[in-house]
Design an enzyme around this catalytic site. Structure first.
Site: not given
Length: 430
Positions: A51, A54-55, A85, A227, A296, A300
Protein backbone atom coordinates in the site's frame (compact mmCIF):
# COMPACT_ATOMS: atom_id res chain seq x y z
CA UNK A 1 14.76 -15.07 10.31
CA UNK A 2 12.26 -16.93 8.17
CA UNK A 3 8.97 -18.80 8.62
CA UNK A 4 9.10 -18.53 12.41
CA UNK A 5 12.66 -19.80 12.75
CA UNK A 6 15.90 -18.17 13.82
CA UNK A 7 18.79 -20.13 12.42
CA UNK A 8 22.47 -19.70 11.63
CA UNK A 9 22.99 -20.43 7.96
CA UNK A 10 24.79 -19.51 4.78
CA UNK A 11 22.59 -18.27 1.95
CA UNK A 12 23.90 -18.89 -1.57
CA UNK A 13 22.68 -16.54 -4.31
CA UNK A 14 23.18 -17.35 -7.99
CA UNK A 15 22.17 -14.56 -10.34
CA UNK A 16 18.72 -13.47 -9.07
CA UNK A 17 17.75 -16.59 -7.10
CA UNK A 18 18.48 -18.21 -3.76
CA UNK A 19 20.17 -21.41 -4.86
CA UNK A 20 20.95 -22.95 -1.45
CA UNK A 21 20.55 -22.44 2.28
CA UNK A 22 23.21 -24.33 4.18
CA UNK A 23 22.87 -25.16 7.87
CA UNK A 24 24.81 -24.87 10.02
CA UNK A 25 26.64 -21.76 8.92
CA UNK A 26 29.90 -22.52 7.12
CA UNK A 27 32.78 -20.79 5.37
CA UNK A 28 32.40 -19.17 1.98
CA UNK A 29 32.35 -21.52 -1.03
CA UNK A 30 35.50 -21.17 -3.10
CA UNK A 31 33.63 -20.15 -6.24
CA UNK A 32 31.79 -17.19 -4.64
CA UNK A 33 32.26 -13.80 -6.29
CA UNK A 34 31.19 -11.94 -3.16
CA UNK A 35 30.96 -12.83 0.50
CA UNK A 36 28.74 -10.74 2.77
CA UNK A 37 29.57 -11.15 6.45
CA UNK A 38 26.28 -10.65 8.31
CA UNK A 39 27.65 -11.58 11.72
CA UNK A 40 25.56 -10.06 14.49
CA UNK A 41 22.71 -9.28 12.10
CA UNK A 42 19.40 -10.79 11.09
CA UNK A 43 18.71 -11.61 7.46
CA UNK A 44 15.02 -11.22 6.61
CA UNK A 45 13.04 -11.56 3.40
CA UNK A 46 12.69 -8.21 1.67
CA UNK A 47 9.63 -6.31 2.89
CA UNK A 48 6.61 -6.25 0.57
CA UNK A 49 4.68 -3.01 1.05
CA UNK A 50 1.25 -3.58 -0.45
CA UNK A 51 0.00 0.00 0.00
CA UNK A 52 1.97 2.99 -1.31
CA UNK A 53 1.29 6.17 -3.25
CA UNK A 54 4.41 6.95 -5.30
CA UNK A 55 2.61 9.84 -7.07
CA UNK A 56 3.67 9.06 -10.63
CA UNK A 57 2.36 9.95 -13.14
CA UNK A 58 1.00 13.42 -12.68
CA UNK A 59 2.02 14.40 -9.14
CA UNK A 60 5.80 14.25 -9.42
CA UNK A 61 6.49 17.48 -7.56
CA UNK A 62 5.70 15.45 -4.43
CA UNK A 63 7.41 12.18 -5.39
CA UNK A 64 8.08 9.81 -8.25
CA UNK A 65 8.91 6.14 -8.71
CA UNK A 66 12.66 6.77 -8.66
CA UNK A 67 12.76 8.76 -5.43
CA UNK A 68 10.25 6.65 -3.52
CA UNK A 69 11.64 3.28 -4.65
CA UNK A 70 15.03 4.56 -3.49
CA UNK A 71 13.50 5.36 -0.10
CA UNK A 72 11.96 1.89 -0.07
CA UNK A 73 15.31 0.20 -0.69
CA UNK A 74 16.96 2.25 2.08
CA UNK A 75 14.32 0.86 4.41
CA UNK A 76 14.57 -2.80 3.37
CA UNK A 77 11.44 -2.75 1.16
CA UNK A 78 12.07 -4.72 -2.03
CA UNK A 79 8.54 -4.80 -3.54
CA UNK A 80 5.55 -2.44 -3.56
CA UNK A 81 1.95 -2.18 -4.72
CA UNK A 82 1.14 1.34 -5.91
CA UNK A 83 -2.36 2.77 -5.60
CA UNK A 84 -4.42 4.07 -8.55
CA UNK A 85 -5.16 7.68 -7.52
CA UNK A 86 -2.53 9.27 -9.74
CA UNK A 87 -3.03 11.58 -12.75
CA UNK A 88 -4.33 9.97 -14.83
CA UNK A 89 -5.98 7.52 -12.47
CA UNK A 90 -5.16 3.84 -12.99
CA UNK A 91 -8.71 3.05 -14.02
CA UNK A 92 -8.12 2.06 -17.64
CA UNK A 93 -5.95 -0.63 -19.19
CA UNK A 94 -3.97 2.08 -20.97
CA UNK A 95 -3.16 3.87 -17.71
CA UNK A 96 -2.09 0.55 -16.18
CA UNK A 97 0.34 0.00 -19.07
CA UNK A 98 1.67 3.52 -18.69
CA UNK A 99 2.55 2.88 -15.06
CA UNK A 100 4.32 -0.36 -15.90
CA UNK A 101 6.40 1.49 -18.47
CA UNK A 102 7.39 4.15 -15.97
CA UNK A 103 8.32 1.57 -13.33
CA UNK A 104 10.35 -0.48 -15.80
CA UNK A 105 12.38 2.65 -16.52
CA UNK A 106 12.65 4.14 -13.04
CA UNK A 107 11.88 1.80 -10.12
CA UNK A 108 14.84 0.51 -8.11
CA UNK A 109 12.74 -2.26 -6.53
CA UNK A 110 9.99 -4.65 -7.65
CA UNK A 111 6.59 -3.25 -8.45
CA UNK A 112 2.95 -3.82 -9.19
CA UNK A 113 -0.16 -1.66 -9.47
CA UNK A 114 -3.69 -1.95 -8.19
CA UNK A 115 -6.46 -1.25 -10.67
CA UNK A 116 -8.92 1.38 -9.51
CA UNK A 117 -12.65 0.67 -9.53
CA UNK A 118 -14.97 3.53 -10.48
CA UNK A 119 -18.67 4.08 -10.95
CA UNK A 120 -18.42 3.16 -14.63
CA UNK A 121 -15.49 0.81 -15.34
CA UNK A 122 -16.81 -2.49 -13.94
CA UNK A 123 -16.77 -4.10 -17.46
CA UNK A 124 -12.97 -3.80 -17.44
CA UNK A 125 -12.58 -6.01 -14.36
CA UNK A 126 -13.01 -9.18 -16.42
CA UNK A 127 -10.14 -8.08 -18.67
CA UNK A 128 -7.55 -7.75 -15.89
CA UNK A 129 -4.69 -10.24 -16.01
CA UNK A 130 -4.60 -12.05 -12.62
CA UNK A 131 -0.97 -12.95 -13.24
CA UNK A 132 -0.06 -9.29 -13.42
CA UNK A 133 -2.56 -7.34 -11.28
CA UNK A 134 -2.75 -8.18 -7.56
CA UNK A 135 -6.06 -6.56 -6.61
CA UNK A 136 -8.76 -4.00 -7.33
CA UNK A 137 -8.72 -0.82 -5.22
CA UNK A 138 -12.11 0.47 -4.14
CA UNK A 139 -12.58 3.84 -2.47
CA UNK A 140 -15.79 3.45 -0.45
CA UNK A 141 -14.91 6.77 1.15
CA UNK A 142 -13.64 9.86 -0.61
CA UNK A 143 -9.94 10.48 -0.06
CA UNK A 144 -7.07 11.84 -2.13
CA UNK A 145 -7.86 11.52 -5.82
CA UNK A 146 -11.68 11.79 -5.86
CA UNK A 147 -12.36 8.16 -6.81
CA UNK A 148 -15.37 7.66 -4.56
CA UNK A 149 -17.71 4.76 -5.44
CA UNK A 150 -20.85 5.09 -3.33
CA UNK A 151 -23.72 3.91 -5.55
CA UNK A 152 -25.06 0.68 -4.10
CA UNK A 153 -25.80 -0.95 -7.46
CA UNK A 154 -22.22 -0.26 -8.60
CA UNK A 155 -20.76 -1.65 -5.38
CA UNK A 156 -22.83 -4.82 -5.83
CA UNK A 157 -21.52 -5.18 -9.37
CA UNK A 158 -17.88 -4.72 -8.34
CA UNK A 159 -18.12 -7.22 -5.49
CA UNK A 160 -19.91 -9.70 -7.73
CA UNK A 161 -17.65 -9.38 -10.79
CA UNK A 162 -14.13 -8.75 -9.54
CA UNK A 163 -11.89 -11.73 -10.35
CA UNK A 164 -9.28 -10.32 -7.97
CA UNK A 165 -9.19 -9.44 -4.28
CA UNK A 166 -10.83 -6.10 -3.46
CA UNK A 167 -8.75 -3.72 -1.34
CA UNK A 168 -11.22 -1.27 0.16
CA UNK A 169 -10.72 2.18 1.67
CA UNK A 170 -13.70 2.37 4.01
CA UNK A 171 -15.01 5.68 5.35
CA UNK A 172 -18.61 6.87 5.02
CA UNK A 173 -18.44 10.10 3.04
CA UNK A 174 -21.92 11.37 3.91
CA UNK A 175 -21.19 11.08 7.63
CA UNK A 176 -17.79 12.75 7.20
CA UNK A 177 -19.39 15.63 5.31
CA UNK A 178 -21.95 16.14 8.07
CA UNK A 179 -19.20 16.08 10.70
CA UNK A 180 -17.16 18.63 8.74
CA UNK A 181 -20.12 20.96 8.32
CA UNK A 182 -20.83 20.86 12.04
CA UNK A 183 -17.18 21.53 12.95
CA UNK A 184 -16.97 24.43 10.51
CA UNK A 185 -20.03 25.99 12.12
CA UNK A 186 -18.36 25.70 15.52
CA UNK A 187 -14.69 26.38 14.66
CA UNK A 188 -14.54 28.19 11.31
CA UNK A 189 -13.74 27.23 7.73
CA UNK A 190 -10.58 25.29 8.65
CA UNK A 191 -11.11 23.52 11.99
CA UNK A 192 -7.98 22.65 14.02
CA UNK A 193 -6.32 19.39 13.02
CA UNK A 194 -7.03 17.99 16.50
CA UNK A 195 -10.63 17.67 15.31
CA UNK A 196 -9.69 15.51 12.32
CA UNK A 197 -10.49 12.21 14.16
CA UNK A 198 -13.92 13.60 15.07
CA UNK A 199 -14.60 14.56 11.46
CA UNK A 200 -13.22 11.39 9.88
CA UNK A 201 -14.62 9.54 12.82
CA UNK A 202 -14.57 5.99 14.11
CA UNK A 203 -18.27 5.78 13.28
CA UNK A 204 -17.59 6.72 9.65
CA UNK A 205 -15.01 3.94 9.39
CA UNK A 206 -17.22 1.34 11.05
CA UNK A 207 -20.27 2.15 8.93
CA UNK A 208 -18.36 1.80 5.66
CA UNK A 209 -16.36 -1.27 6.71
CA UNK A 210 -19.58 -2.96 7.84
CA UNK A 211 -21.07 -2.42 4.39
CA UNK A 212 -17.93 -3.77 2.70
CA UNK A 213 -18.01 -6.92 4.81
CA UNK A 214 -21.72 -7.41 4.10
CA UNK A 215 -21.12 -7.08 0.35
CA UNK A 216 -18.17 -9.47 0.44
CA UNK A 217 -20.20 -12.10 2.29
CA UNK A 218 -23.18 -11.63 -0.03
CA UNK A 219 -21.15 -12.09 -3.22
CA UNK A 220 -18.39 -14.40 -1.95
CA UNK A 221 -15.78 -11.78 -2.79
CA UNK A 222 -12.24 -11.76 -1.45
CA UNK A 223 -11.99 -8.55 0.64
CA UNK A 224 -8.96 -6.92 2.22
CA UNK A 225 -9.81 -3.93 4.43
CA UNK A 226 -7.15 -1.27 3.99
CA UNK A 227 -5.69 0.72 6.90
CA UNK A 228 -8.10 -0.38 9.63
CA UNK A 229 -7.93 2.31 12.30
CA UNK A 230 -10.50 1.46 14.99
CA UNK A 231 -11.05 -1.21 17.61
CA UNK A 232 -14.65 -1.74 16.54
CA UNK A 233 -13.74 -2.57 12.94
CA UNK A 234 -11.64 -5.45 14.21
CA UNK A 235 -14.79 -7.13 15.50
CA UNK A 236 -16.01 -7.42 11.90
CA UNK A 237 -13.20 -9.87 11.19
CA UNK A 238 -14.49 -12.52 13.57
CA UNK A 239 -16.21 -15.36 11.76
CA UNK A 240 -15.46 -13.76 8.39
CA UNK A 241 -13.55 -16.24 6.22
CA UNK A 242 -12.10 -14.68 3.09
CA UNK A 243 -11.97 -11.23 4.70
CA UNK A 244 -8.65 -9.87 5.95
CA UNK A 245 -7.35 -6.54 7.24
CA UNK A 246 -4.32 -4.33 6.96
CA UNK A 247 -2.84 -2.04 9.58
CA UNK A 248 -0.54 0.82 8.62
CA UNK A 249 2.39 2.27 10.50
CA UNK A 250 0.78 5.62 11.37
CA UNK A 251 -2.09 4.00 13.26
CA UNK A 252 0.32 1.69 15.10
CA UNK A 253 2.66 4.49 16.22
CA UNK A 254 0.53 7.57 16.88
CA UNK A 255 -2.62 8.54 18.82
CA UNK A 256 -4.82 11.63 18.84
CA UNK A 257 -2.65 13.02 21.64
CA UNK A 258 0.16 13.41 19.09
CA UNK A 259 -1.71 16.07 17.08
CA UNK A 260 -0.62 18.61 19.73
CA UNK A 261 3.02 17.80 19.02
CA UNK A 262 3.05 16.93 15.32
CA UNK A 263 0.00 18.72 13.95
CA UNK A 264 -0.84 18.06 10.32
CA UNK A 265 2.29 15.95 9.83
CA UNK A 266 0.22 13.01 11.10
CA UNK A 267 -2.98 13.99 9.30
CA UNK A 268 -4.02 11.02 7.19
CA UNK A 269 -7.17 9.27 5.99
CA UNK A 270 -8.45 7.39 7.92
CA UNK A 271 -7.43 9.60 10.81
CA UNK A 272 -5.11 8.70 13.67
CA UNK A 273 -7.50 7.97 16.53
CA UNK A 274 -7.45 7.16 20.26
CA UNK A 275 -4.92 5.35 22.42
CA UNK A 276 -7.54 2.62 22.90
CA UNK A 277 -7.81 2.16 19.15
CA UNK A 278 -4.02 1.96 18.83
CA UNK A 279 -3.84 -0.59 21.65
CA UNK A 280 -6.49 -2.74 19.95
CA UNK A 281 -4.64 -2.60 16.62
CA UNK A 282 -1.38 -3.56 18.31
CA UNK A 283 -3.06 -6.52 19.99
CA UNK A 284 -4.55 -7.57 16.66
CA UNK A 285 -1.04 -7.86 15.21
CA UNK A 286 -0.52 -10.99 17.26
CA UNK A 287 -3.99 -12.53 17.54
CA UNK A 288 -4.43 -12.91 13.77
CA UNK A 289 -7.10 -10.28 13.13
CA UNK A 290 -4.57 -8.08 11.30
CA UNK A 291 -3.12 -10.00 8.37
CA UNK A 292 -0.64 -7.51 6.91
CA UNK A 293 1.21 -4.33 7.82
CA UNK A 294 1.86 -1.69 5.17
CA UNK A 295 2.56 2.04 5.13
CA UNK A 296 0.00 3.91 3.01
CA UNK A 297 3.13 5.89 2.11
CA UNK A 298 1.71 9.18 0.81
CA UNK A 299 4.25 12.00 0.43
CA UNK A 300 3.15 15.62 0.15
CA UNK A 301 5.16 18.80 0.03
CA UNK A 302 5.24 20.47 3.43
CA UNK A 303 3.51 23.46 1.83
CA UNK A 304 0.54 21.17 1.18
CA UNK A 305 0.45 20.15 4.84
CA UNK A 306 -0.25 23.68 6.05
CA UNK A 307 -3.63 24.47 7.56
CA UNK A 308 -6.02 22.41 9.61
CA UNK A 309 -8.54 19.61 9.27
CA UNK A 310 -10.07 21.04 6.08
CA UNK A 311 -7.14 22.51 4.17
CA UNK A 312 -4.05 20.46 5.00
CA UNK A 313 -3.34 17.48 2.74
CA UNK A 314 -3.76 14.03 4.23
CA UNK A 315 -0.92 11.53 4.08
CA UNK A 316 2.68 11.10 5.16
CA UNK A 317 5.89 9.44 3.88
CA UNK A 318 6.63 6.20 5.76
CA UNK A 319 8.16 3.57 3.46
CA UNK A 320 11.80 4.24 4.40
CA UNK A 321 11.24 3.70 8.12
CA UNK A 322 8.48 1.09 8.33
CA UNK A 323 10.68 -1.92 9.05
CA UNK A 324 12.73 -0.07 11.67
CA UNK A 325 9.50 1.11 13.30
CA UNK A 326 8.01 -2.38 13.45
CA UNK A 327 11.22 -3.86 14.86
CA UNK A 328 11.13 -1.10 17.49
CA UNK A 329 7.64 -2.29 18.47
CA UNK A 330 9.13 -5.77 18.79
CA UNK A 331 11.73 -4.39 21.20
CA UNK A 332 8.89 -2.86 23.19
CA UNK A 333 7.16 -6.23 23.50
CA UNK A 334 4.22 -5.38 21.23
CA UNK A 335 4.98 -8.37 19.00
CA UNK A 336 7.87 -10.68 18.15
CA UNK A 337 10.40 -10.21 15.38
CA UNK A 338 9.06 -13.42 13.86
CA UNK A 339 5.63 -11.84 13.72
CA UNK A 340 7.05 -8.70 12.06
CA UNK A 341 8.41 -10.91 9.27
CA UNK A 342 5.06 -12.69 8.94
CA UNK A 343 3.08 -9.45 8.67
CA UNK A 344 5.44 -7.58 6.34
CA UNK A 345 6.92 -10.35 4.18
CA UNK A 346 5.23 -13.77 4.33
CA UNK A 347 1.57 -12.76 4.63
CA UNK A 348 1.58 -10.23 1.76
CA UNK A 349 3.16 -12.83 -0.52
CA UNK A 350 0.70 -15.51 0.56
CA UNK A 351 -2.39 -13.31 0.56
CA UNK A 352 -1.83 -11.87 -2.90
CA UNK A 353 -0.24 -15.03 -4.35
CA UNK A 354 3.04 -13.30 -5.23
CA UNK A 355 5.24 -15.69 -7.14
CA UNK A 356 8.56 -16.71 -5.54
CA UNK A 357 8.94 -13.79 -3.13
CA UNK A 358 8.36 -13.06 0.54
CA UNK A 359 10.29 -16.06 1.89
CA UNK A 360 13.90 -17.22 2.15
CA UNK A 361 13.58 -20.46 0.21
CA UNK A 362 15.55 -22.32 -2.42
CA UNK A 363 14.49 -21.21 -5.88
CA UNK A 364 12.92 -17.97 -4.66
CA UNK A 365 14.01 -14.54 -5.79
CA UNK A 366 16.90 -13.24 -3.71
CA UNK A 367 15.08 -10.30 -2.10
CA UNK A 368 16.77 -9.95 1.28
CA UNK A 369 17.41 -7.31 3.93
CA UNK A 370 20.21 -7.36 6.50
CA UNK A 371 19.26 -5.62 9.75
CA UNK A 372 21.43 -5.04 12.81
CA UNK A 373 19.91 -4.95 16.30
CA UNK A 374 21.26 -2.71 19.05
CA UNK A 375 22.59 -0.17 16.55
CA UNK A 376 20.89 3.09 17.63
CA UNK A 377 20.36 5.88 15.11
CA UNK A 378 18.09 8.89 14.75
CA UNK A 379 15.87 10.00 11.87
CA UNK A 380 17.27 13.27 10.52
CA UNK A 381 16.29 15.26 7.40
CA UNK A 382 19.59 14.39 5.74
CA UNK A 383 18.69 10.69 5.77
CA UNK A 384 15.28 11.09 4.15
CA UNK A 385 15.23 9.83 0.56
CA UNK A 386 11.61 10.68 -0.32
CA UNK A 387 11.41 13.70 -2.61
CA UNK A 388 9.28 15.62 -0.08
CA UNK A 389 12.24 15.55 2.35
CA UNK A 390 10.32 15.41 5.62
CA UNK A 391 8.99 12.76 7.97
CA UNK A 392 6.74 12.76 11.05
CA UNK A 393 9.42 10.52 12.56
CA UNK A 394 12.16 13.16 12.52
CA UNK A 395 14.03 13.04 15.82
CA UNK A 396 12.85 9.52 16.62
CA UNK A 397 15.57 7.12 17.74
CA UNK A 398 15.51 3.55 16.46
CA UNK A 399 17.49 0.57 17.73
CA UNK A 400 17.44 -1.54 14.53
CA UNK A 401 19.35 -0.43 11.46
CA UNK A 402 18.89 -1.58 7.88
CA UNK A 403 22.45 -2.20 6.68
CA UNK A 404 21.98 -3.90 3.32
CA UNK A 405 19.19 -4.55 0.85
CA UNK A 406 19.32 -7.15 -1.92
CA UNK A 407 16.77 -7.08 -4.73
CA UNK A 408 16.76 -9.89 -7.30
CA UNK A 409 20.20 -10.93 -6.08
CA UNK A 410 21.78 -7.49 -6.47
CA UNK A 411 22.98 -5.52 -3.46
CA UNK A 412 21.32 -2.18 -4.12
CA UNK A 413 21.82 -0.60 -0.68
CA UNK A 414 24.94 -1.01 1.46
CA UNK A 415 25.34 1.12 4.59
CA UNK A 416 24.42 4.39 2.93
CA UNK A 417 25.80 3.54 -0.51
CA UNK A 418 23.18 3.12 -3.21
CA UNK A 419 23.26 1.51 -6.65
CA UNK A 420 21.65 4.15 -8.85
CA UNK A 421 21.61 1.76 -11.80
CA UNK A 422 19.51 -0.89 -10.05
CA UNK A 423 16.10 -1.68 -11.47
CA UNK A 424 13.36 -3.89 -10.08
CA UNK A 425 11.07 -6.30 -11.85
CA UNK A 426 7.29 -6.53 -12.28
CA UNK A 427 5.79 -8.83 -9.68
CA UNK A 428 4.07 -11.99 -10.92
CA UNK A 429 1.07 -13.58 -9.25
CA UNK A 430 -0.40 -17.07 -9.10
Amino acid sequence: MNEGRRQAATIIIERDLISDIIEPQHSTPEHADLCVDASGCFVLPGVIDTHVHFREPGLTAKADMESESRAAAWGGVTSFFDMPNTVPQTTTLEALEQKHGLAREKSHVNYSFLFGATNDNAPLLDRLDPGRVPAVKLFMGSSTGNMLVDRREVLDTIFARSPLPIVAHCEDTALINRNMSRMKELRGDDPPVELHPLIRSAEACLKSSTLAVELAKKHGARLHLAHVSTARELDLLEDAPGITAEAVIAHLLFTDADYARLGTRIKCNPSVKTAADRAALRQALTDGRIATVATDHAPHLLADKQGGAARAASGMPMVQFSLAAMLQLADQGVLTVERVVELMCHAPARLFRISRRGFIRNGYKADLVVVRPSAPWTVTPSLIQSRCRWSPLEGMRFNWKVEQTFCNGQRIFNNGLFDDNSRGEPLAFG
